[in-house]
Design a protein around this motif. Structure first.
Motif, mmCIF file in Angstrom:
data_model
loop_
_atom_site.group_PDB
_atom_site.id
_atom_site.type_symbol
_atom_site.label_atom_id
_atom_site.label_comp_id
_atom_site.label_asym_id
_atom_site.label_seq_id
_atom_site.Cartn_x
_atom_site.Cartn_y
_atom_site.Cartn_z
ATOM 1 N N GLU A 1 14.449 2.422 9.813
ATOM 2 C CA GLU A 1 14.847 2.104 9.551
ATOM 3 C C GLU A 1 14.408 1.348 7.745
ATOM 4 O O GLU A 1 14.491 0.445 7.008
ATOM 5 C CB GLU A 1 16.216 1.491 9.925
ATOM 6 C CG GLU A 1 16.839 1.737 10.724
ATOM 7 C CD GLU A 1 17.348 2.908 11.348
ATOM 8 O OE1 GLU A 1 18.394 2.660 9.901
ATOM 9 O OE2 GLU A 1 17.409 3.119 11.945
ATOM 10 N N ASP A 2 13.144 2.372 7.949
ATOM 11 C CA ASP A 2 12.772 1.830 6.494
ATOM 12 C C ASP A 2 13.124 2.041 4.820
ATOM 13 O O ASP A 2 13.667 3.827 4.901
ATOM 14 C CB ASP A 2 11.358 3.143 6.464
ATOM 15 C CG ASP A 2 10.080 1.941 5.477
ATOM 16 O OD1 ASP A 2 11.287 1.552 3.914
ATOM 17 O OD2 ASP A 2 9.129 2.037 5.833
ATOM 18 N N GLU A 3 13.537 1.025 4.218
ATOM 19 C CA GLU A 3 14.228 0.931 3.064
ATOM 20 C C GLU A 3 13.682 1.137 1.962
ATOM 21 O O GLU A 3 13.998 1.737 1.110
ATOM 22 C CB GLU A 3 14.792 -0.248 2.790
ATOM 23 C CG GLU A 3 14.494 -1.145 2.399
ATOM 24 C CD GLU A 3 13.622 -1.684 3.122
ATOM 25 O OE1 GLU A 3 12.230 -2.706 3.730
ATOM 26 O OE2 GLU A 3 12.993 -1.618 4.631
ATOM 27 N N LEU A 4 12.730 1.155 1.973
ATOM 28 C CA LEU A 4 11.907 1.862 0.952
ATOM 29 C C LEU A 4 11.250 3.206 1.258
ATOM 30 O O LEU A 4 10.916 3.429 -0.182
ATOM 31 C CB LEU A 4 10.175 0.683 0.509
ATOM 32 C CG LEU A 4 10.673 -0.635 0.572
ATOM 33 C CD1 LEU A 4 9.254 -1.748 -0.254
ATOM 34 C CD2 LEU A 4 11.764 -1.014 -1.113
ATOM 35 N N VAL A 5 10.679 3.659 1.900
ATOM 36 C CA VAL A 5 9.859 4.590 1.924
ATOM 37 C C VAL A 5 11.042 5.656 3.655
ATOM 38 O O VAL A 5 11.126 5.145 4.853
ATOM 39 C CB VAL A 5 8.730 4.755 2.789
ATOM 40 C CG1 VAL A 5 8.055 6.237 3.000
ATOM 41 C CG2 VAL A 5 7.691 4.516 1.405
ATOM 42 N N HIS B 1 9.786 -1.726 6.124
ATOM 43 C CA HIS B 1 9.574 -1.243 5.949
ATOM 44 C C HIS B 1 8.139 -2.772 6.013
ATOM 45 O O HIS B 1 7.700 -2.718 6.133
ATOM 46 C CB HIS B 1 9.244 -1.023 4.643
ATOM 47 C CG HIS B 1 7.756 -0.345 3.523
ATOM 48 N ND1 HIS B 1 7.814 0.920 3.502
ATOM 49 C CD2 HIS B 1 7.199 -1.081 3.019
ATOM 50 C CE1 HIS B 1 6.071 0.452 2.884
ATOM 51 N NE2 HIS B 1 6.316 -0.514 3.108
ATOM 52 N N VAL B 2 8.986 -3.753 6.264
ATOM 53 C CA VAL B 2 7.954 -4.693 6.415
ATOM 54 C C VAL B 2 8.482 -5.691 8.100
ATOM 55 O O VAL B 2 9.852 -5.181 8.647
ATOM 56 C CB VAL B 2 8.922 -5.958 5.290
ATOM 57 C CG1 VAL B 2 8.340 -7.250 6.076
ATOM 58 C CG2 VAL B 2 7.938 -5.827 4.708
ATOM 59 N N PHE B 3 7.077 -5.273 9.129
ATOM 60 C CA PHE B 3 7.645 -5.314 10.327
ATOM 61 C C PHE B 3 7.685 -7.319 10.287
ATOM 62 O O PHE B 3 7.592 -8.191 9.949
ATOM 63 C CB PHE B 3 6.824 -4.639 11.098
ATOM 64 C CG PHE B 3 6.606 -3.344 10.755
ATOM 65 C CD1 PHE B 3 7.176 -2.027 11.322
ATOM 66 C CD2 PHE B 3 5.647 -3.380 10.038
ATOM 67 C CE1 PHE B 3 7.509 -1.736 11.523
ATOM 68 C CE2 PHE B 3 5.383 -2.037 9.935
ATOM 69 C CZ PHE B 3 6.063 -0.886 10.539
ATOM 70 N N THR B 4 8.884 -7.502 11.559
ATOM 71 C CA THR B 4 9.105 -8.755 11.880
ATOM 72 C C THR B 4 7.791 -9.323 13.184
ATOM 73 O O THR B 4 6.797 -7.693 13.412
ATOM 74 C CB THR B 4 10.394 -8.771 12.717
ATOM 75 O OG1 THR B 4 10.328 -8.315 14.019
ATOM 76 C CG2 THR B 4 11.475 -8.382 12.538
ATOM 77 N N PRO B 5 7.554 -10.707 13.342
ATOM 78 C CA PRO B 5 6.787 -9.989 14.532
ATOM 79 C C PRO B 5 6.715 -9.087 16.085
ATOM 80 O O PRO B 5 5.430 -8.940 16.602
ATOM 81 C CB PRO B 5 7.055 -11.943 15.084
ATOM 82 C CG PRO B 5 7.127 -11.980 13.901
ATOM 83 C CD PRO B 5 7.745 -11.260 12.921
ATOM 84 N N GLU B 6 7.844 -9.479 16.175
ATOM 85 C CA GLU B 6 7.987 -9.038 17.619
ATOM 86 C C GLU B 6 7.837 -6.640 17.296
ATOM 87 O O GLU B 6 6.535 -6.409 17.989
ATOM 88 C CB GLU B 6 9.698 -8.983 17.818
ATOM 89 C CG GLU B 6 9.877 -10.176 18.442
ATOM 90 C CD GLU B 6 9.892 -11.018 17.821
ATOM 91 O OE1 GLU B 6 9.958 -10.291 16.360
ATOM 92 O OE2 GLU B 6 9.861 -12.727 17.415
ATOM 93 N N GLN B 7 8.322 -6.637 16.124
ATOM 94 C CA GLN B 7 8.098 -5.489 16.151
ATOM 95 C C GLN B 7 6.154 -4.634 15.485
ATOM 96 O O GLN B 7 5.886 -3.518 15.941
ATOM 97 C CB GLN B 7 8.553 -4.806 14.346
ATOM 98 C CG GLN B 7 10.317 -5.028 14.969
ATOM 99 C CD GLN B 7 11.095 -4.762 13.516
ATOM 100 O OE1 GLN B 7 10.546 -5.478 12.503
ATOM 101 N NE2 GLN B 7 12.340 -4.389 13.492
#
Length: 218
Positions: free
Chosen positions: A152-156, A186-192
């Motif tokens: 679900e990357d919103e930038l790329v 594009h920015v990952f959570t700690p779990e991701q």
């Protein structure tokens, strides 16, 4: 601090105990968008390479943190990465393998570095900005590696990365390991982030096992 092409660069370095340990360079996201060597993904990759028995370096590009100089549109940052690799090779002259890992802008710089340094043995590219930069320079791609992207990357858009990977995989002898992280932007959570570094370890261990290079905890 180590010498860069436009002043001294600030980094964090871990030296492995094994004399011929593989080495890894980890590159951070875009300097103008808050990217530093302390980025969550960069820090996690650094620690995972360390835990696998690598000598590993992460550093701030010019103008970030205590690194001297100013942002140079990607050109100078590629030179910074080359200087960081020079530092790694000088301290590890008998390294068994050289890897580069990058996140977002750092992944772009890492791929550019591959083309300039044929001794590189593998790469990990996370959130590769395929829709923002022309990757036509990968002709041919010099080595195999891992590409990880958020579905679900919103930038790329994920499709732009998949298209690039499929194109590179048509090259003779190249087989990129492409993994998509469901639900991730594009920015990952700690779990991701934890899942990303698990993917990186899985790929790196498999690649080095094929070349019969022992790693920590093998």
């Amino acid at each position: 601090m180590f010498a860069g092409p436009d002043g001294r660069l600030e980094g964090r370095y871990h030296h492995a105990k094994q004399p011929n340990a593989p080495v890894a360079l980890v590159l951070h996201p875009h300097p103008l968008h808050g990217g530093t060597m302390n980025n969550r993904v960069v820090h996690a990759l650094f620690e995972r390479f360390r835990d696998m028995g690598f000598s590993v370096l992460r550093f701030n590009f010019r103008g970030v943190g205590r690194s001297q100089g100013r942002y140079d549109g990607g050109i100078g940052e590629i030179s910074d990465a080359a200087a960081a690799l020079d530092f790694l090779q000088a301290v590890n002259p008998s390294a068994s393998a050289l890897w580069v890992a990058g996140y977002s802008f750092g992944a772009y710089v890492g791929m550019q570095l591959l083309m300039r340094r044929p001794e590189m043995g593998g790469f990990v590219s996370v959130s590769l900005p395929a829709s923002h930069y022309d990757f036509g320079f990968l002709a041919p791609c010099p080595c195999n590696g891992l590409v990880v992207h958020g579905a679900e990357d919103e930038l790329v858009p994920e499709g732009s990365v998949r298209k690039l990977v499929e194109k590179l995989n048509t090259q003779k002898g190249i087989r990129l390991d492409y993994r998509v992280l469901p639900g991730a932007g594009h920015v990952f959570t700690p779990e991701q982030t934890a899942k990303v570094v698990d993917m990186a370890e899985d790929h790196v261990r498999a690649a080095l096992n094929r070349s019969r290079m022992p790693l920590a905890a093998d």
